[in-house]
Design an enzyme around this catalytic site. Structure first.
Site, PDB file in Angstrom:
ATOM      1  N   HIS A  72       0.832  -1.215   0.000  1.00 53.09           N
ATOM      2  CA  HIS A  72       0.000   0.000   0.000  1.00 53.09           C
ATOM      3  C   HIS A  72       0.859   1.255   0.000  1.00 53.09           C
ATOM      4  O   HIS A  72       2.027   1.226   0.365  1.00 53.09           O
ATOM      5  CB  HIS A  72      -0.986   0.026   1.172  1.00 53.09           C
ATOM      6  CG  HIS A  72      -0.408   0.021   2.544  1.00 53.09           C
ATOM      7  ND1 HIS A  72      -0.174  -1.132   3.264  1.00 53.09           N
ATOM      8  CD2 HIS A  72      -0.001   1.040   3.356  1.00 53.09           C
ATOM      9  CE1 HIS A  72       0.325  -0.828   4.445  1.00 53.09           C
ATOM     10  NE2 HIS A  72       0.442   0.478   4.535  1.00 53.09           N
ATOM     11  N   HIS A  87       3.803   7.071   3.735  1.00 53.28           N
ATOM     12  CA  HIS A  87       4.773   5.958   3.630  1.00 53.28           C
ATOM     13  C   HIS A  87       4.380   5.006   2.504  1.00 53.28           C
ATOM     14  O   HIS A  87       3.260   5.035   2.008  1.00 53.28           O
ATOM     15  CB  HIS A  87       4.922   5.201   4.957  1.00 53.28           C
ATOM     16  CG  HIS A  87       3.708   4.495   5.459  1.00 53.28           C
ATOM     17  ND1 HIS A  87       2.813   5.056   6.347  1.00 53.28           N
ATOM     18  CD2 HIS A  87       3.222   3.252   5.185  1.00 53.28           C
ATOM     19  CE1 HIS A  87       1.847   4.188   6.613  1.00 53.28           C
ATOM     20  NE2 HIS A  87       2.062   3.090   5.925  1.00 53.28           N
ATOM     21  N   GLU A  94       7.469   1.067   5.260  1.00 50.69           N
ATOM     22  CA  GLU A  94       6.882   0.023   6.107  1.00 50.69           C
ATOM     23  C   GLU A  94       7.103  -1.315   5.420  1.00 50.69           C
ATOM     24  O   GLU A  94       6.958  -1.423   4.194  1.00 50.69           O
ATOM     25  CB  GLU A  94       5.379   0.274   6.283  1.00 50.69           C
ATOM     26  CG  GLU A  94       4.656  -0.797   7.099  1.00 50.69           C
ATOM     27  CD  GLU A  94       3.164  -0.548   7.235  1.00 50.69           C
ATOM     28  OE1 GLU A  94       2.632   0.354   6.578  1.00 50.69           O
ATOM     29  OE2 GLU A  94       2.523  -1.279   8.008  1.00 50.69           O
TER      30      GLU A  94
HETATM   31  C1  LIG Z   1      -2.090   0.194  11.586  1.00 52.87           C
HETATM   32  C2  LIG Z   1      -0.728   0.132  11.040  1.00 52.87           C
HETATM   33  C3  LIG Z   1      -0.687   0.714   9.648  1.00 52.87           C
HETATM   34  C4  LIG Z   1      -0.409  -0.415   8.651  1.00 52.87           C
HETATM   35  O1  LIG Z   1      -0.162  -0.128   7.469  1.00 52.87           O
HETATM   36  O2  LIG Z   1      -0.516  -1.586   9.094  1.00 52.87           O
HETATM   37  C5  LIG Z   1       0.329   1.833   9.516  1.00 52.87           C
HETATM   38  O3  LIG Z   1       0.874   2.102   8.483  1.00 52.87           O
HETATM   39  S1  LIG Z   1       0.612   2.726  10.958  1.00 52.87           S
HETATM   40  C6  LIG Z   1       1.364   4.250  10.322  1.00 52.87           C
HETATM   41  C7  LIG Z   1       1.720   5.174  11.452  1.00 52.87           C
HETATM   42  N1  LIG Z   1       2.882   4.712  12.157  1.00 52.87           N
HETATM   43  C8  LIG Z   1       4.124   5.126  11.817  1.00 52.87           C
HETATM   44  O4  LIG Z   1       4.319   5.943  10.925  1.00 52.87           O
HETATM   45  C9  LIG Z   1       5.268   4.535  12.624  1.00 52.87           C
HETATM   46  C10 LIG Z   1       6.623   4.966  12.095  1.00 52.87           C
HETATM   47  N2  LIG Z   1       6.726   6.418  12.116  1.00 52.87           N
HETATM   48  C11 LIG Z   1       7.412   7.070  13.121  1.00 52.87           C
HETATM   49  O5  LIG Z   1       7.963   6.489  14.023  1.00 52.87           O
HETATM   50  C12 LIG Z   1       7.433   8.583  13.004  1.00 52.87           C
HETATM   51  O6  LIG Z   1       6.410   9.010  12.133  1.00 52.87           O
HETATM   52  C13 LIG Z   1       8.782   9.144  12.456  1.00 52.87           C
HETATM   53  C14 LIG Z   1       9.905   8.797  13.435  1.00 52.87           C
HETATM   54  C15 LIG Z   1       9.091   8.594  11.073  1.00 52.87           C
HETATM   55  C16 LIG Z   1       8.652  10.652  12.333  1.00 52.87           C
HETATM   56  O7  LIG Z   1       8.138  11.148  13.534  1.00 52.87           O
HETATM   57  P1  LIG Z   1       8.109  12.729  13.774  1.00 52.87           P
HETATM   58  O8  LIG Z   1       7.602  13.438  12.550  1.00 52.87           O
HETATM   59  O9  LIG Z   1       7.391  13.005  15.050  1.00 52.87           O
HETATM   60  O10 LIG Z   1       9.641  12.969  14.022  1.00 52.87           O
HETATM   61  P2  LIG Z   1      10.572  14.089  13.499  1.00 52.87           P
HETATM   62  O11 LIG Z   1       9.843  15.384  13.378  1.00 52.87           O
HETATM   63  O12 LIG Z   1      11.802  13.999  14.338  1.00 52.87           O
HETATM   64  O13 LIG Z   1      10.932  13.604  12.001  1.00 52.87           O
HETATM   65  C17 LIG Z   1      12.254  13.235  11.701  1.00 52.87           C
HETATM   66  C18 LIG Z   1      12.491  13.682  10.273  1.00 52.87           C
HETATM   67  O14 LIG Z   1      11.728  12.801   9.416  1.00 52.87           O
HETATM   68  C19 LIG Z   1      10.829  13.577   8.637  1.00 52.87           C
HETATM   69  N3  LIG Z   1       9.622  12.790   8.495  1.00 52.87           N
HETATM   70  C20 LIG Z   1       8.684  12.545   9.427  1.00 52.87           C
HETATM   71  N4  LIG Z   1       7.704  11.758   8.921  1.00 52.87           N
HETATM   72  C21 LIG Z   1       8.045  11.527   7.645  1.00 52.87           C
HETATM   73  C22 LIG Z   1       7.449  10.808   6.575  1.00 52.87           C
HETATM   74  N5  LIG Z   1       6.279  10.165   6.756  1.00 52.87           N
HETATM   75  N6  LIG Z   1       8.067  10.763   5.374  1.00 52.87           N
HETATM   76  C23 LIG Z   1       9.245  11.411   5.199  1.00 52.87           C
HETATM   77  N7  LIG Z   1       9.893  12.142   6.160  1.00 52.87           N
HETATM   78  C24 LIG Z   1       9.272  12.181   7.358  1.00 52.87           C
HETATM   79  C25 LIG Z   1      10.615  14.867   9.392  1.00 52.87           C
HETATM   80  O15 LIG Z   1      10.214  15.879   8.511  1.00 52.87           O
HETATM   81  C26 LIG Z   1      11.994  15.092   9.960  1.00 52.87           C
HETATM   82  O16 LIG Z   1      12.808  15.575   8.939  1.00 52.87           O
HETATM   83  P3  LIG Z   1      13.718  16.887   9.198  1.00 52.87           P
HETATM   84  O17 LIG Z   1      14.387  17.156   7.889  1.00 52.87           O
HETATM   85  O18 LIG Z   1      14.657  16.498  10.320  1.00 52.87           O
HETATM   86  O19 LIG Z   1      12.741  17.977   9.614  1.00 52.87           O
HETATM   87 CO   LIG Z   2       0.832   1.374   6.490  1.00 50.69          CO
END
Ligand SMILES: CC[C@H](C(=O)O)C(=O)SCCNC(=O)CCNC(=O)[C@H](O)C(C)(C)COP(=O)(O)OP(=O)(O)OC[C@H]1O[C@@H](n2cnc3c(N)ncnc32)[C@H](O)[C@@H]1OP(=O)(O)O
Ligand SMILES: [Co+2]
Length: 134
Positions: A7, A79, A130
């Site tokens: 997905h 993602h 993912e």
């Molecule tokens: C039910 C489950 C379902 C499934 O398919 O089965 C799912 O998919 S659940 C989906 C939701 N869960 C997750 O996304 C878990 C993994 N994600 C995380 O742990 C966080 O989202 C994380 C760590 C990737 C980012 O968290 P956060 O934005 O709070 O942290 P930062 O601000 O420190 O971000 C660090 C850096 O990464 C960039 N960032 C954040 N999210 C994304 C993204 N989705 N794609 C690309 N880049 C991303 C953010 O802008 C920061 O960049 P920087 O240049 O340092 O500003």
């Molecule tokens: Co997902």
């Protein structure tokens, strides 16, 4: 190692509006919302002939996608989910190669009832990945 694209996830500011738009304007097969408290999101799957779209909306006050939506208030691609045959073997290989696995590093059960893991976007061309074991 990675197989099919399971997905593409889109974080949305309004789950109902996104669902209605895909259902009416795009004529898509849109499912019902599913709360996933263990992941801090509510999801809606749009079933396409060759893959799925996963709408994501924050659930609870510690959602991992809240920061993303704060930065992207109109929503955005969040993602990509690739399928793997053995998620532990995939994880161990990726860690050996220096990739960061998010969270505890242990798989959690995802929206399809299968084990999933996430890889840091900064390690993969700015794309949050993912992995889902099928
Ligand atoms: C039910 C489950 C379902 C499934 O398919 O089965 C799912 O998919 S659940 C989906 C939701 N869960 C997750 O996304 C878990 C993994 N994600 C995380 O742990 C966080 O989202 C994380 C760590 C990737 C980012 O968290 P956060 O934005 O709070 O942290 P930062 O601000 O420190 O971000 C660090 C850096 O990464 C960039 N960032 C954040 N999210 C994304 C993204 N989705 N794609 C690309 N880049 C991303 C953010 O802008 C920061 O960049 P920087 O240049 O340092 O500003
Ligand atoms: Co997902």
């Amino acid at each position: 190692m990675i197989g099919r694209l399971n997905h593409v996830a889109i974080a949305v500011p309004d789950l109902e509006a996104a669902s209605a738009q895909y259902r009416t304007m795009l004529g898509a097969d849109v499912g019902a919302p599913q709360d996933e408290p263990d992941h801090g999101v509510t999801v809606v799957f749009v079933t396409l002939p060759n893959t799925k779209i996963e709408f994501l909306y924050p659930l609870g006050d510690a959602s991992p996608i809240q920061g993303f939506l704060d930065k992207n208030p109109a929503g955005g691609i969040h993602h990509m989910c690739y399928e793997v045959e053995n998620i532990i073997a995939a994880r161990d290989h990726l860690v050996t190669e220096g990739a960061r696995v998010l969270g505890s590093g242990e798989p959690k059960i995802g929206a399809h009832g299968k084990p999933v893991l996430f890889l840091h976007p900064k390690d993969f061309q700015g794309c949050l990945i993912e992995l889902e074991e099928v």
